[in-house]
Design a protein around this motif. Structure first.
Motif, mmCIF file in Angstrom:
data_model
loop_
_atom_site.group_PDB
_atom_site.id
_atom_site.type_symbol
_atom_site.label_atom_id
_atom_site.label_comp_id
_atom_site.label_asym_id
_atom_site.label_seq_id
_atom_site.Cartn_x
_atom_site.Cartn_y
_atom_site.Cartn_z
ATOM 1 N N MET A 177 40.543 -19.861 -18.927
ATOM 2 C CA MET A 177 40.579 -20.542 -20.211
ATOM 3 C C MET A 177 39.342 -21.424 -20.377
ATOM 4 O O MET A 177 38.843 -21.978 -19.410
ATOM 5 N N GLN A 178 38.911 -21.560 -21.603
ATOM 6 C CA GLN A 178 37.728 -22.350 -21.957
ATOM 7 C C GLN A 178 37.974 -23.843 -21.753
ATOM 8 O O GLN A 178 38.967 -24.381 -22.209
ATOM 9 N N LYS A 179 37.034 -24.506 -21.086
ATOM 10 C CA LYS A 179 37.057 -25.970 -20.989
ATOM 11 C C LYS A 179 36.305 -26.534 -22.185
ATOM 12 O O LYS A 179 35.431 -25.879 -22.748
ATOM 13 N N TRP A 180 36.644 -27.782 -22.560
ATOM 14 C CA TRP A 180 36.008 -28.456 -23.692
ATOM 15 C C TRP A 180 35.532 -29.825 -23.243
ATOM 16 O O TRP A 180 36.177 -30.462 -22.425
ATOM 17 N N ILE A 181 34.393 -30.280 -23.792
ATOM 18 C CA ILE A 181 33.827 -31.572 -23.406
ATOM 19 C C ILE A 181 33.761 -32.518 -24.608
ATOM 20 O O ILE A 181 33.425 -32.099 -25.714
ATOM 21 N N CYS A 182 34.102 -33.777 -24.370
ATOM 22 C CA CYS A 182 34.004 -34.809 -25.389
ATOM 23 C C CYS A 182 32.534 -35.173 -25.557
ATOM 24 O O CYS A 182 31.864 -35.529 -24.584
ATOM 25 N N THR A 183 32.039 -35.091 -26.792
ATOM 26 C CA THR A 183 30.624 -35.381 -27.025
ATOM 27 C C THR A 183 30.333 -36.876 -26.984
ATOM 28 O O THR A 183 29.177 -37.277 -26.894
ATOM 29 N N ALA A 184 31.376 -37.705 -27.012
ATOM 30 C CA ALA A 184 31.178 -39.154 -26.970
ATOM 31 C C ALA A 184 31.103 -39.683 -25.532
ATOM 32 O O ALA A 184 30.218 -40.460 -25.195
ATOM 33 N N CYS A 185 32.046 -39.259 -24.668
ATOM 34 C CA CYS A 185 32.108 -39.842 -23.312
ATOM 35 C C CYS A 185 31.969 -38.815 -22.194
ATOM 36 O O CYS A 185 31.947 -39.174 -21.032
ATOM 37 N N HIS A 186 31.912 -37.537 -22.540
ATOM 38 C CA HIS A 186 31.752 -36.430 -21.596
ATOM 39 C C HIS A 186 32.990 -36.129 -20.745
ATOM 40 O O HIS A 186 32.884 -35.459 -19.733
ATOM 41 N N TYR A 187 34.171 -36.606 -21.193
ATOM 42 C CA TYR A 187 35.427 -36.184 -20.565
ATOM 43 C C TYR A 187 35.564 -34.677 -20.767
ATOM 44 O O TYR A 187 35.267 -34.160 -21.844
ATOM 45 N N ILE A 188 35.982 -33.977 -19.728
ATOM 46 C CA ILE A 188 36.170 -32.531 -19.827
ATOM 47 C C ILE A 188 37.662 -32.224 -19.866
ATOM 48 O O ILE A 188 38.402 -32.588 -18.946
ATOM 49 N N TYR A 189 38.087 -31.572 -20.959
ATOM 50 C CA TYR A 189 39.461 -31.106 -21.043
ATOM 51 C C TYR A 189 39.544 -29.760 -20.359
ATOM 52 O O TYR A 189 38.870 -28.805 -20.748
ATOM 53 N N ASP A 190 40.358 -29.688 -19.306
ATOM 54 C CA ASP A 190 40.567 -28.453 -18.551
ATOM 55 C C ASP A 190 41.978 -27.966 -18.850
ATOM 56 O O ASP A 190 42.956 -28.630 -18.481
ATOM 57 N N PRO A 191 42.122 -26.811 -19.508
ATOM 58 C CA PRO A 191 43.446 -26.311 -19.851
ATOM 59 C C PRO A 191 44.349 -26.102 -18.640
ATOM 60 O O PRO A 191 45.568 -26.225 -18.744
ATOM 61 N N ALA A 192 43.783 -25.813 -17.486
ATOM 62 C CA ALA A 192 44.589 -25.617 -16.282
ATOM 63 C C ALA A 192 45.284 -26.912 -15.867
ATOM 64 O O ALA A 192 46.350 -26.888 -15.252
ATOM 65 N N VAL A 193 44.689 -28.044 -16.217
ATOM 66 C CA VAL A 193 45.223 -29.357 -15.855
ATOM 67 C C VAL A 193 46.009 -29.981 -17.010
ATOM 68 O O VAL A 193 47.020 -30.642 -16.798
ATOM 69 N N GLY A 194 45.539 -29.765 -18.246
ATOM 70 C CA GLY A 194 46.163 -30.376 -19.418
ATOM 71 C C GLY A 194 45.877 -31.870 -19.469
ATOM 72 O O GLY A 194 44.932 -32.364 -18.856
ATOM 73 N N ASP A 195 46.716 -32.593 -20.183
ATOM 74 C CA ASP A 195 46.627 -34.056 -20.285
ATOM 75 C C ASP A 195 48.063 -34.562 -20.363
ATOM 76 O O ASP A 195 48.566 -34.880 -21.426
ATOM 77 N N GLU A 196 48.712 -34.590 -19.206
ATOM 78 C CA GLU A 196 50.135 -34.924 -19.187
ATOM 79 C C GLU A 196 50.410 -36.315 -19.748
ATOM 80 O O GLU A 196 51.409 -36.525 -20.428
ATOM 81 N N ASP A 197 49.516 -37.274 -19.509
ATOM 82 C CA ASP A 197 49.702 -38.617 -20.068
ATOM 83 C C ASP A 197 49.634 -38.586 -21.598
ATOM 84 O O ASP A 197 50.243 -39.406 -22.270
#
Length: 54
Positions: free
Chosen positions: A1-21
């Protein structure tokens, strides 16, 4: 799955991990994240992310 990066702070969203919080289960593609989700690090909206190439 495609990862995505925040252009403001460079946080990487990894679909394998998600964002449970943030209420996003592991295995959730970026396209399937609710539109009101925000970056867990800096709080910008989803439209501030772009595809990430490792």
């Amino acid at each position: 799955m495609q990862k995505w990066i925040c252009t403001a702070c460079h946080y990487i969203y990894d679909p394998a991990v998600g964002d449970e919080d943030g209420g996003v289960a592991p295995g959730t593609s970026f396209e399937d994240i609710p539109e009101d989700w925000v970056c867990p690090v800096c709080g910008v909206e989803k439209d501030m992310f772009e595809p990430y190439e490792d």
